[in-house]
Design an enzyme around this catalytic site. Structure first.
Site, mmCIF file in Angstrom:
data_model
loop_
_atom_site.group_PDB
_atom_site.id
_atom_site.type_symbol
_atom_site.label_atom_id
_atom_site.label_comp_id
_atom_site.label_asym_id
_atom_site.label_seq_id
_atom_site.Cartn_x
_atom_site.Cartn_y
_atom_site.Cartn_z
ATOM 1 N N TYR A 98 -3.216 7.883 -17.418
ATOM 2 C CA TYR A 98 -1.802 7.961 -18.124
ATOM 3 C C TYR A 98 -2.089 9.308 -18.330
ATOM 4 C CZ TYR A 98 -0.827 3.118 -16.404
ATOM 5 O OH TYR A 98 -0.816 2.677 -16.133
ATOM 6 N N GLU A 140 -1.748 -4.154 -18.167
ATOM 7 C CA GLU A 140 -3.067 -3.829 -17.477
ATOM 8 C C GLU A 140 -3.801 -4.498 -19.026
ATOM 9 O OE1 GLU A 140 -3.131 0.173 -16.301
ATOM 10 O OE2 GLU A 140 -1.330 -0.726 -15.007
ATOM 11 N N ARG A 207 -12.133 -0.489 -2.209
ATOM 12 C CA ARG A 207 -10.237 -1.171 -1.332
ATOM 13 C C ARG A 207 -10.799 -2.819 -2.324
ATOM 14 N NH1 ARG A 207 -10.900 2.887 -0.498
ATOM 15 N NH2 ARG A 207 -11.022 4.196 2.304
ATOM 16 N N GLN A 208 -9.437 -3.738 -1.608
ATOM 17 C CA GLN A 208 -9.055 -4.863 -2.482
ATOM 18 C C GLN A 208 -8.979 -5.648 -1.062
ATOM 19 O OE1 GLN A 208 -7.057 -2.271 -3.154
ATOM 20 N NE2 GLN A 208 -8.152 -2.026 -5.160
ATOM 21 N N PHE A 406 -1.400 -5.260 1.936
ATOM 22 C CA PHE A 406 -2.531 -4.636 1.768
ATOM 23 C C PHE A 406 -2.523 -3.312 1.522
ATOM 24 C CE2 PHE A 406 -3.713 -8.534 3.681
ATOM 25 C CZ PHE A 406 -4.443 -8.810 2.146
ATOM 26 N N PRO A 408 -0.779 0.921 0.071
ATOM 27 C CA PRO A 408 0.567 2.168 -1.264
ATOM 28 C C PRO A 408 1.834 0.541 -0.661
ATOM 29 C CG PRO A 408 -1.568 2.561 0.290
ATOM 30 C CD PRO A 408 -1.705 1.635 0.496
#
Length: 415
Positions: A98, A140, A207-208, A406, A408
């Site tokens: 960050y 997170e 990738r998810q 799926f 952004p």
């Protein structure tokens, strides 16, 4: 909450920042990747960067967060933050990153807006950034802790023990963790894992993919759609690699499960985050599960979960696809719905619709939407926008419509 000093400054400059946010985020990513090329190679989705969708999502999230701080100073946009935090955790984003983002983002703001960025303006927008960043870091860290991970995530090797060609464009993989003592991490129905593969140029892209099936299974299933090139989008690097090169016996690098499209919809930072199901409040509620294309994958896990819970109220299962032949996992979806006491399917196909199905795009006008339903959506953005509007018109409360994107999230304004 913004400080009393910063709030009027942000309010006065939000129009100018908003008008330039696209240019700012484009320059930000250019600066970030010039300084840290490994982030583009091994963390960020190169396809989304090429298409510009990641820049749009970042711009939208910053604008939405700042607007929320001004319009609702006593609350946070928890749904937006939760969704971003789950995606970050699945990628292994660490708190130190960050500061890297802050450095290059503010350099881009100063370069684009020039003399308009006075010390007072810079301080106010710095406060906006760190309010958002620290909220995400906190969520997170809790997500990592729930999965027994250190900040930055946890990856493990999984062996492909099964491969099934579902349709011309969809392949399912059965995965099992490598090692005699390895055990699949528990997950909640509707969640996803990240899969990292090494491509021909040495990049390790991530990738998810939603986990498909019952949460008590000893192996995990993902179903991958080959992303073909479009007018403004490149072909999917990772989906193409998985389709063309990954076979039974190969191994994949897989993250812990994350994602908030779960029955009950956990509140941000609540004790149930990433833990046991929060669906007891759904025991008496009808459910609508609406998907299109590969968006069926989290819906199948939700269907399994409803069946395992013995859910008795009505469940309306809606799915849209190009044709029955393109409808991956249709037999499993139909069978699971049929096992529910009041389950009903409603399928829409753009072509070759069968007699029991409907022709055209998903259209819920006049559909039997159960009163008091909670709805879960997953599919392309135009589909979800249309279905959300139809559900609202059908009496479903906005707070009871949950979704998964799926890629952004360009739909932040809807939550």
């Amino acid at each position: 909450m913004l400080s009393a000093k910063s709030a009027p400054v942000v309010r006065a400059t939000l129009p100018a920042v908003g008008a330039a946010i696209g240019e700012i985020t484009e320059l930000f990513y250019a600066k970030l990747f010039e300084a840290h090329p490994e982030l583009l190679r091994d963390l960020f989705n190169r396809g989304n960067q090429a298409a510009g969708t990641q820049r749009q999502a970042l711009a939208g999230s910053i604008a939405a967060f700042a607007t929320h701080l001004l319009e609702h100073p006593d609350t946070r946009p928890d749904a937006m933050l939760r969704r971003i935090a789950h995606k970050h955790a699945s990628l292994g984003v660490a708190p130190a990153q960050y500061e890297v983002v802050h450095r290059h983002l503010f350099a881009a703001i100063v370069e684009v807006l020039g003399e308009a960025v006075t010390p007072e303006v810079a301080a106010a927008w710095d406060e906006v950034y760190w309010l958002m960043a620290n909220a995400l870091i906190a969520v997170e860290e809790r997500l990592y802790a729930e999965q027994g991970c250190l900040p930055g995530g946890s990856w493990s090797e999984w062996e492909v023990v099964g491969r099934t060609e579902e349709t011309a464009d969809v392949v399912s993989f059965l995965l099992r963790p490598v090692g005699e003592d390895a055990r699949p991490l528990p997950y909640r129905a509707g969640q996803y894992v990240s899969v990292q593969v090494e491509l021909a140029d040495g990049a390790r892209q991530i990738r998810q993919y939603s986990l498909v099936g019952a949460t008590d299974a000893t192996v995990r299933q993902i179903s991958v759609k080959r992303e073909r090139a479009g007018a403004t989008t490149p072909a999917g690097e990772v989906s193409g690699h998985l389709h063309d090169h990954v076979r039974v016996g190969d191994t994949l690098r897989v993250s812990a499960p994350f994602g908030d499209l779960v029955l009950g919809g956990p509140e941000l930072g609540g004790p149930e985050l990433g833990g046991p199901g929060q669906g007891d409040d759904l025991a008496g509620r009808p459910i609508v599960l609406a998907s299109a294309g590969i968006g069926i994958t989290p819906m199948l896990s939700l269907l399994h979960e409803l069946h395992n819970r013995g859910h008795r109220p009505p469940v309306l299962v809606v799915h849209g696809d190009r044709s029955p032949a393109d409808h991956a996992l249709r037999a499993e979806q139909t069978a699971l719905t049929g096992k529910l006491p009041q389950g009903r399917t409603l399928y829409f196909y753009e072509r070759d619709a069968e007699p029991a199905d409907r022709s055209g795009l998903v259209d819920l006008e006049g559909a039997p939407i159960p009163a008091g339903a909670v709805a879960y959506l997953c599919g392309p953005l135009p589909f979800m926008r249309a279905v959300r509007a139809q559900l609202l018109a059908g009496g479903v409360a906005a707070a009871d419509i949950h979704y998964e994107v799926f890629g952004p999230d360009l739909w932040l304004g809807h939550r």
